[in-house]
Design a protein around this motif. Structure first.
Motif, short mmCIF file in Angstrom:
data_model
loop_
_atom_site.label_atom_id
_atom_site.label_comp_id
_atom_site.label_asym_id
_atom_site.label_seq_id
_atom_site.Cartn_x
_atom_site.Cartn_y
_atom_site.Cartn_z
N LYS A 4 44.08 47.93 36.38
CA LYS A 4 45.26 48.79 36.32
C LYS A 4 46.26 48.19 35.32
CE LYS A 4 44.78 50.38 41.10
NZ LYS A 4 43.66 49.51 41.48
N ASN A 5 46.87 49.05 34.53
CA ASN A 5 47.81 48.62 33.50
C ASN A 5 49.24 48.58 34.02
OD1 ASN A 5 46.14 48.29 31.07
ND2 ASN A 5 45.70 50.46 31.36
N LEU A 6 49.92 47.48 33.77
CA LEU A 6 51.31 47.33 34.17
C LEU A 6 52.18 47.06 32.95
CD1 LEU A 6 51.10 44.95 37.29
CD2 LEU A 6 50.99 47.44 37.25
N PHE A 7 53.35 47.70 32.90
CA PHE A 7 54.38 47.34 31.94
C PHE A 7 55.39 46.46 32.67
CE2 PHE A 7 54.37 50.98 28.56
CZ PHE A 7 53.06 50.67 28.26
N ILE A 8 55.69 45.31 32.08
CA ILE A 8 56.70 44.41 32.65
C ILE A 8 57.87 44.35 31.67
CG2 ILE A 8 57.21 42.04 33.37
CD1 ILE A 8 54.20 41.73 34.02
N ILE A 9 59.04 44.79 32.12
CA ILE A 9 60.22 44.78 31.25
C ILE A 9 61.18 43.74 31.81
CG2 ILE A 9 61.99 46.19 30.15
CD1 ILE A 9 60.37 48.66 31.06
N GLN A 10 61.28 42.64 31.09
CA GLN A 10 62.03 41.47 31.59
C GLN A 10 62.47 40.65 30.38
OE1 GLN A 10 63.99 39.00 33.31
NE2 GLN A 10 62.81 40.00 34.94
N ASP A 11 63.78 40.38 30.28
CA ASP A 11 64.26 39.65 29.10
C ASP A 11 64.26 38.14 29.31
OD1 ASP A 11 66.33 39.71 30.96
OD2 ASP A 11 67.90 39.81 29.44
N GLU A 12 63.95 37.68 30.52
CA GLU A 12 63.80 36.25 30.76
C GLU A 12 62.35 35.87 30.48
OE1 GLU A 12 65.28 34.76 34.47
OE2 GLU A 12 66.89 36.25 34.54
N GLU A 13 62.13 35.16 29.41
CA GLU A 13 60.77 34.87 28.95
C GLU A 13 59.95 34.13 29.98
OE1 GLU A 13 58.60 32.62 25.20
OE2 GLU A 13 60.65 33.34 24.97
N LEU A 18 55.55 34.34 33.92
CA LEU A 18 55.07 34.08 35.29
C LEU A 18 54.52 35.35 35.92
CD1 LEU A 18 54.79 32.28 37.81
CD2 LEU A 18 57.16 32.88 38.39
N LEU A 19 55.26 36.44 35.78
CA LEU A 19 54.80 37.72 36.33
C LEU A 19 53.48 38.14 35.69
CD1 LEU A 19 58.14 39.76 36.44
CD2 LEU A 19 56.70 39.22 38.41
N SER A 20 53.40 38.03 34.39
CA SER A 20 52.20 38.42 33.66
C SER A 20 50.99 37.60 34.09
CB SER A 20 52.42 38.29 32.16
OG SER A 20 51.26 38.64 31.45
N CYS A 21 51.17 36.29 34.15
CA CYS A 21 50.07 35.39 34.50
C CYS A 21 49.61 35.63 35.94
CB CYS A 21 50.53 33.94 34.33
SG CYS A 21 49.25 32.72 34.71
N GLY A 27 44.27 40.87 39.14
CA GLY A 27 43.41 41.94 38.65
C GLY A 27 44.06 43.00 37.80
N PHE A 28 45.33 42.78 37.42
CA PHE A 28 46.04 43.76 36.59
C PHE A 28 45.96 43.37 35.11
CE2 PHE A 28 48.17 43.89 40.73
CZ PHE A 28 48.15 45.25 41.00
N LYS A 29 46.17 44.37 34.27
CA LYS A 29 46.32 44.14 32.84
C LYS A 29 47.79 44.36 32.51
CE LYS A 29 44.56 45.62 28.32
NZ LYS A 29 43.64 46.55 27.61
N THR A 30 48.45 43.37 31.94
CA THR A 30 49.90 43.44 31.77
C THR A 30 50.31 43.55 30.30
OG1 THR A 30 50.15 41.03 31.71
CG2 THR A 30 50.25 42.10 33.88
N HIS A 31 51.43 44.23 30.09
CA HIS A 31 52.06 44.35 28.78
C HIS A 31 53.54 44.05 28.97
CE1 HIS A 31 48.44 46.49 27.30
NE2 HIS A 31 48.43 46.96 28.53
N CYS A 32 54.05 43.06 28.27
CA CYS A 32 55.42 42.61 28.48
C CYS A 32 56.36 43.11 27.37
CB CYS A 32 55.48 41.08 28.54
SG CYS A 32 54.54 40.38 29.93
N PHE A 108 60.28 36.26 45.43
CA PHE A 108 59.31 37.11 46.11
C PHE A 108 57.94 36.44 46.09
CE2 PHE A 108 60.02 38.42 41.74
CZ PHE A 108 58.77 38.23 41.18
N ASN A 109 57.09 36.88 47.00
CA ASN A 109 55.72 36.41 47.08
C ASN A 109 54.87 37.26 46.13
OD1 ASN A 109 52.84 36.69 48.21
ND2 ASN A 109 53.61 34.93 49.36
N MET A 110 54.12 36.60 45.24
CA MET A 110 53.39 37.33 44.21
C MET A 110 52.30 38.22 44.79
SD MET A 110 53.79 37.78 41.02
CE MET A 110 54.74 36.32 40.55
N LYS A 111 51.63 37.79 45.83
CA LYS A 111 50.58 38.61 46.43
C LYS A 111 51.18 39.85 47.11
CE LYS A 111 46.92 35.20 47.10
NZ LYS A 111 46.00 35.90 46.15
#
Length: 229
Positions: A4-13, A18-21, A27-32, A108-111
């Motif tokens: 599943k594809n996720l867009f992550i919009i976050q200005d703190e690199e 961390l979210l992407s990794c 199991g997600f595919k991320t785009h930051c 938050f808990n990542m899982k």
């Protein structure tokens, strides 16, 4: 299974990484993205399954971004989840008023975040199917997936057969001539003359079993789908 594809919009690199990794491991595919402008432009070309957005961003903030997404026909059904350190009641209520699908506060808990993302995606898929599907008793026709099911069993139709059935059911009880039906269903595998409509309808009636009787021939006029038959 396709990721599943996720867009992550976050200005703190650091947090974006961390979210992407972490979500990639789930199991997600991320785009930051660093800001909402770039993310919204990409939305016009690529559809993610879900969007994670911070509230406090340069330029367009998370509230306004959500408003932009939910008021755009191309992407209004994409779930948007706010991930923010702002935990005040006013911020959370305001976010939901702007149309967000969920709100997660830091830390938050990542899982658990991954589970909430999956839940939002499932709900979005169900909502989309409910909006696009037409059901007549056990016959279900879904325009989004080009599927016809009877008692949840998939019926194999050609694209022209699907378009023909979908058109008749969308215009239940209305009578259409052969030429009108031919004009509505033209496509790559479209039939070449109006008399071929008779052949196609004969095949279609056979494929949909007992619902075949709902497709009525109105002699001297054309055909209709009678949902009371």
């Amino acid at each position: 299974m396709k990721a599943k594809n996720l867009f992550i919009i976050q200005d703190e690199e650091d947090l974006s990484g961390l979210l992407s990794c972490s979500l990639t491991k789930e199991g997600f595919k991320t785009h930051c993205f660093n800001d909402c402008y770039e993310a919204f432009d990409t939305l016009q070309l690529q559809r993610p399954d879900c969007i994670l957005v911070d509230l406090m961003l340069p330029g367009v903030n998370g509230y306004d971004f959500c408003h932009m997404v939910k008021n755009n026909n191309k992407c209004s059904n994409i779930p948007v989840i706010v991930v923010s350190s702002r935990c005040h009641e006013h911020d959370i209520i305001n976010a939901f008023n702007f149309g967000v699908d969920d709100y997660v506060t830091k830390p938050f808990n990542m899982k658990i975040l991954a589970a909430r993302v999956n839940c939002a995606i499932r709900k979005s898929c169900i909502d989309r199917l409910n909006k696009s599907a037409i059901a007549i008793k056990d016959l279900c026709i879904c325009a989004d997936t080009f599927e016809v099911r009877i008692k949840n069993k998939k019926i194999s139709l050609t694209s022209s057969e699907f378009r023909l059935l979908y058109f008749l059911v969308c215009n239940v009880n209305r009578v259409y001539t052969r030429n009108q039906l031919l004009e509505e269903i033209k496509g790559d595998d479209a039939i070449v003359n109006d008399r071929s409509i008779d052949v196609m309808l004969a095949r279609l009636r056979k494929k949909i079993g007992s619902y075949g009787k709902n497709i009525e021939t109105i002699y001297g006029m054309g055909y209709r789908f009678n949902n009371a038959a």
